[in-house]
Structure formats: C-alpha cells, structure tokens
Motif scaffolding. Structure first.
Motif: not given
Ligand code: GYE
Length: 314
Positions: A73-82, A95-108
C-alpha cells in the motif's frame, strides 16, 4: 491532454477525485495471498475485470502477511496511483497506513474483508460478503439436520486465518445459532489458516484427540478438503461418519459435495472484480457510493451441487 477530463470529471493533481493526465485509471491492489481456490478465483476476477474496464492494475500478493500488504500500500501511495483497493488479511492495525493514503488524497476501497477502524472516512466503501450471515447459514443447516434428535453432537471447527474478518464472523455467526440447543458441543476449534495443508494437519490432531466427532465445520472449502484426506486416512467416511459443512462453494468443494463427502456448503462469491472496477470509476468521478456493498450468495446441498456444477465459474 491536460486538465479536465470530462469523462472522468477530475484534474490530474487531485488524486482524490480524478485521474492522471493520460485519462487512464491506475489501481493498486494489495491481495491477501494465494491460500485457497477462492483466492485464486478472486485474483482472476479482479485482473480480468480491470482489463475489461480499461483500468491499469498494479497487483501484489502479500503471502498472508499484513506487513507485506502495508508495504504494498505504501508503494502504491509513493507511485501516486489513482485508487487503492485491498483485501485486508486481518481486521486490525490499518489506521496508520489508511491515514497515509487519505493524506495523499488516494481513495481506498476495501474488498472482500473488513477492517475494524473506527474512522470510516479512511475508506470509501467495503464490498464483500456478510460473513456473520454465512456462519449463521451453516448453523441453521446443522440445527435442521439434527431436529428431533437428543444425543450430544460433537463438533470440531477449523477456523480461517486468525484475526481475519471471515474467521471471526463465521465463527460467531455459527456459535450464535447453535447455542440455542445445548446438545451441540464445539469440542475443538483451531485455525487451519484457510489452506488445505493446514486443514489436513489440524484435522489429524482433532481425530487423534477426540474419539467421537460427529460434525466438522470448516470456514472454507480448502480446509474441508484437507480434512477429508485426514478423515479417510483415519479409516472414516467423510459425509457419513463425520458430516462436513464448509463455506465458499468453489469447484473442488462443490465436487466433494456432489459426491456426498461434504454435506453442505454456504456460498461466498469471489467474483468481486466487475463491481470493484465499477465502484472505482464512480469514486474517481466523485459520485456518491454506498458505504457497504453486499455480495449476493446462496448455499448448496449435494443435489443442488450436482445441478450447479456444470455452470460453475470458479
Ligand atoms: O472464504 C477463503 C479465503 O476472505 C472470503 O478467504 C475470503 C476467504 C475465503 O482464503 O477461502
């Protein structure tokens, strides 16, 4: 092509509500593993549906380890997937990793299994089965099967992966139904990690420790199929000496059901791909989608399995 894409309704730099400049949606999918026939069918469904929907899929297999899923998931965030979709191996600790995705504005989107996060804004929706209901269906069949009988019914249970939503819920749904009648006794309950090999191994131990087992409730077909090998090796007849109830209804399970080795299977559909891609598109268009999307499923007796097998897709 830069900026507005009317079909997708978003701007390239706003990953929460649109797609990248090329107009193509990229989805990162963090799969649990390849532990069962169900999972194999689920992976195939997701890959085929992505192709059909014109969505570029980045796929990873976590080998049933949460740490691997978090890394993916962290690597998908880094790659800026949609958009990110994943099937959480266990319920807690996201919670932590989901928060990271949310902060990066990547919906899950959660598929198949749920998380226990209190903050439901950490994901857009959860698509999958009602595992409690599946457990209840298994229990209801058992209650019906033993109607009018008073002898104790000794049950052994093969649980799915410890801490996973389907293991927790299939156990509690089943327990809720059978507790109404004290003749039903769960004399042993242990994890078989949703695999055939573990199902066989744990069933061997159950058989050694318990001279009288009437029923096996396995949280998936694969563990039930492994247990069948152990039961036969112990000189007993599955389906006759020991009644078996499983969940999933994959082809191998249905074949054992049609042969009378399994007595009842509660269906759990792995074909989540098309709905997932559809939801992903809607999320990226900014459409409102339901917080929970339920999979439709039924259950099968041996006769029904015989009729359903020729058309079975997985
Ligand atoms: O029942 C089992 C698989 O999460 C519903 O995972 C899924 C379960 C399925 O390994 O076979």
């Amino acid at each position: 092509m830069v900026g507005t894409l009317s079909a997708c309704g978003g701007e390239s730099d706003d990953a929460g509500s649109g797609t990248k400049d090329d107009g193509k949606i990229t989805m990162g999918f963090a799969q649990v593993g390849a532990e069962s026939g169900w999972r194999t069918a689920n992976t195939k469904s997701i890959q085929e549906a992505a192709t059909a929907a014109g969505i570029e899929l980045k796929f990873s297999d976590a080998q049933q380890k949460q740490e691997n899923q978090i890394k993916a998931i962290r690597s998908y965030i880094a790659q800026k997937v949609d958009i990110i979709a994943f099937s959480p191996v266990v319920e807690s600790g996201w919670d932590t990793v989901l928060k990271e995705a949310k902060d990066a504005k990547i919906p899950v989107i959660l598929t198949d299994r749920a998380v226990d996060s209190k903050d439901t804004t950490l994901y857009k929706t959860f698509i999958g089965s009602d595992f409690v209901l599946e457990g209840k269906k298994a229990g209801e069949w058992l209650v019906k099967e033993y109607t009018g009988k008073t002898d104790t019914v000794n049950i052994v249970e093969l649980q799915g992966t410890t801490g996973s939503a389907p293991a927790n819920d299939r156990k509690s749904g089943f327990a809720d139904v059978i507790k109404a009648d004290p003749k039903f006794k769960v004399i042993a309950s242990q994890t078989g990690d949703f695999t055939r090999a573990k199902g066989k191994e744990v069933m061997e131990a159950f058989l050694k420790a318990n001279p009288k087992i009437d029923v096996l409730y396995a949280h998936n077909d694969d563990m039930g199929l492994g247990a069948i090998e152990a039961i036969e090796a112990a000189g007993k007849k599955p389906g006759v000496d020991i009644k078996i109830i499983t969940v999933d209804a994959v082809k191998d399970g249905m074949t054992a059901l049609a042969a009378g080795k399994i007595s009842y299977i509660v269906e759990c559909s792995p074909l989540l791909g098309p709905q997932l891609m559809d939801l992903a598109k809607k999320v990226l268009k900014g459409e409102t989608i339901p917080q929970r999307v339920l999979t439709e499923e039924s259950a099968f007796t041996p006769e029904q399995a015989k009729a359903a097998l020729p058309d079975r897709k997985y």
